[in-house]
Enzyme design. Sequence first.
Site, mmCIF file in Angstrom:
data_model
loop_
_atom_site.group_PDB
_atom_site.id
_atom_site.type_symbol
_atom_site.label_atom_id
_atom_site.label_comp_id
_atom_site.label_asym_id
_atom_site.label_seq_id
_atom_site.Cartn_x
_atom_site.Cartn_y
_atom_site.Cartn_z
ATOM 1 N N GLU A 67 -5.045 -0.398 7.697
ATOM 2 C CA GLU A 67 -4.034 -0.050 8.699
ATOM 3 C C GLU A 67 -4.369 -0.737 10.013
ATOM 4 O O GLU A 67 -5.526 -0.749 10.443
ATOM 5 C CB GLU A 67 -3.966 1.465 8.951
ATOM 6 C CG GLU A 67 -3.346 2.278 7.836
ATOM 7 C CD GLU A 67 -3.280 3.761 8.183
ATOM 8 O OE1 GLU A 67 -3.194 4.087 9.397
ATOM 9 O OE2 GLU A 67 -3.314 4.586 7.259
ATOM 10 N N ARG A 109 0.829 -1.191 0.000
ATOM 11 C CA ARG A 109 0.000 0.000 0.000
ATOM 12 C C ARG A 109 0.872 1.252 0.000
ATOM 13 O O ARG A 109 1.760 1.390 0.841
ATOM 14 C CB ARG A 109 -0.923 0.005 1.225
ATOM 15 C CG ARG A 109 -1.843 1.221 1.245
ATOM 16 C CD ARG A 109 -2.758 1.216 2.457
ATOM 17 N NE ARG A 109 -3.549 2.443 2.467
ATOM 18 C CZ ARG A 109 -3.697 3.232 3.516
ATOM 19 N NH1 ARG A 109 -3.114 2.925 4.664
ATOM 20 N NH2 ARG A 109 -4.426 4.324 3.436
ATOM 21 N N GLU A 161 -9.105 8.386 5.090
ATOM 22 C CA GLU A 161 -9.633 8.883 6.350
ATOM 23 C C GLU A 161 -10.186 10.311 6.314
ATOM 24 O O GLU A 161 -9.677 11.207 7.005
ATOM 25 C CB GLU A 161 -8.557 8.808 7.436
ATOM 26 C CG GLU A 161 -8.010 7.418 7.688
ATOM 27 C CD GLU A 161 -6.950 7.387 8.775
ATOM 28 O OE1 GLU A 161 -6.806 6.350 9.425
ATOM 29 O OE2 GLU A 161 -6.275 8.433 8.977
ATOM 30 N N TYR A 189 -7.137 0.785 15.153
ATOM 31 C CA TYR A 189 -6.041 0.644 16.105
ATOM 32 C C TYR A 189 -6.512 0.343 17.517
ATOM 33 O O TYR A 189 -5.810 -0.327 18.265
ATOM 34 C CB TYR A 189 -5.203 1.928 16.146
ATOM 35 C CG TYR A 189 -4.420 2.209 14.896
ATOM 36 C CD1 TYR A 189 -3.105 1.779 14.751
ATOM 37 C CD2 TYR A 189 -4.994 2.912 13.839
ATOM 38 C CE1 TYR A 189 -2.379 2.035 13.603
ATOM 39 C CE2 TYR A 189 -4.285 3.180 12.682
ATOM 40 C CZ TYR A 189 -2.973 2.735 12.564
ATOM 41 O OH TYR A 189 -2.272 2.991 11.413
ATOM 42 N N HIS A 212 -3.843 11.306 0.494
ATOM 43 C CA HIS A 212 -3.587 10.934 1.885
ATOM 44 C C HIS A 212 -3.078 12.159 2.640
ATOM 45 O O HIS A 212 -1.891 12.265 2.940
ATOM 46 C CB HIS A 212 -2.570 9.786 1.926
ATOM 47 C CG HIS A 212 -2.439 9.109 3.247
ATOM 48 N ND1 HIS A 212 -2.242 7.758 3.364
ATOM 49 C CD2 HIS A 212 -2.459 9.586 4.509
ATOM 50 C CE1 HIS A 212 -2.142 7.418 4.638
ATOM 51 N NE2 HIS A 212 -2.262 8.524 5.357
ATOM 52 N N ASN A 224 -9.209 1.432 8.721
ATOM 53 C CA ASN A 224 -8.045 1.651 9.578
ATOM 54 C C ASN A 224 -8.499 1.537 11.029
ATOM 55 O O ASN A 224 -9.339 2.322 11.481
ATOM 56 C CB ASN A 224 -7.435 3.035 9.341
ATOM 57 C CG ASN A 224 -6.779 3.161 7.978
ATOM 58 O OD1 ASN A 224 -6.676 2.202 7.239
ATOM 59 N ND2 ASN A 224 -6.343 4.364 7.640
#
Length: 514
Positions: A385, A80, A171, A313, A125, A311
């Site tokens: 991610e 990516r 995002e 986390y 991005h 994404n």
Amino acid sequence: MLKVLRSKAKMLEDLNSQTTFSLVEGGYLEDGKGLSNWDVFTHIPGNIKNNENGDDADDDYHLFLEDAEIAQSLGVNAYRFSISWARILPRGRFGEVNPGGIKFYNKIIDNLLLRGIEPFLTIHHFDLPQELEDRYGVWLSPLMQDDFLLLAETCFKSFGDRVKYWTTINEPNMFAEMSYVRGLYPPAHCSPPFGNCSVGNADIEPLIVVHNMLLAHGKAVKLYRERFQSKQGGSIGLVVHLHMYEPLRDVESDRQAVNRALAFTGGWVLDPLVFGDYPPEMRQYHRSELPRFSSEETEYMRGSIDFIGLNHYSTLYAKDCIHSRCVLGGDHFIRGFTFTTGERDGILIGEPTGVERFYVVPRGMEKIVDHVSKRYNNMPIYVTENGYCPPLTEAAPNLLHDVNRINFYNGYLAALSRAIRKGADVRGYFAWSLMDNFEWAGGYSSTFGLYYVDRLTMNRTPKLSAKWFQHFLANRSSARFNRQRFVNRTPKSGRVRKSKYIVIATTNANATDV
């Protein structure tokens, strides 16, 4: 990145035994590239931790062939990376396409394919030409939609014969949060209680910004499907950042707060692209500032993704702010009238990391994938991610002997495998990230990489986790994985056999240049 290959009989059965924001490219003014907003922002004292900048970053602009070899040695099948807008169109639509930028990304794509690695390309991005900010305030203006459409068209024309996996924007919700609510990213807009910037309105501007980004995405996808997709055979999606949330208290109001938190973050972005409008949870508390889509816009917005890029986390607690008193902006519409925290009764929800509000909560991966799968009719999902940054106080030797990172991936991949077994259509997984890099406002202090990068020599040194990933992909890891066998040993380079069901591809995202 760990590419997850689904099969009829077996989906990541071996996983249960077992990547916010970075810049790697460097070369910030080479070969015709223009100034980006991050080039300007990072050179203003006080904006970045330790006053660092990304002028060189990981020097991927000159060392990409070495990095591609490192990725290949891990046994990857996808990579990516992201386009630097100012390298392709230094002045946006007010200038010409930069042939040096096209040549650079062609080199990346061609070398990946020669190594049997699939390019997974993000068009935008966070970084963009500074001239567009100076001219009309970028995403606060609908004019930005046309500039993004030009960038997307240029990429489709230049790279689409070889790139089969596209994401338009990385995002939008996190960009709006960091740039227009908290004011920590350019153009640094915010207002109390979220920040004390010289300009901005945190209750209104994020809604306008995300609306323009979503419309830009929709127009780009419409263009791709009408003119390129049938010939090039690719698929296209968008990446959203999502925490999972759990009720702070065992009361119905906090369970509803969880629903609002999910709707006012991921649903804010994904609902318009799947259903054609903002979430009903947002419309229920509608204010006139929440934009509306015209009938024409609804038509091309609805169904404008082939897959969802996720994404993820961490997980946080959510507390209702409609019927309860809240602080830190939880009583604002932009927060969904929800207060979120990582602590309950003095106990953290999970092990802290080196990033604020990123806690190690593996169960959150299963829950968020399950939520997204159910809300969006089991659309294909790529986990774009997921990764671990150690606490900033961790001793230097532990940065290479990163057992905590291995434990993180063990837990999160096991949780992902459970979600897949429950029916989620997960097509791939990208570990964040291949190497330590410039992590936006955190500079070089946040270290998510499988490889350590010496800031003076740019030498890449594999961490323990790199060896773990290599063996994991070769299908040699299990619940009985013995970490001690790798202690004080240096991972060897060279191609390793790929797992039949699990293939890793490390991420280079974001291949921008500050």
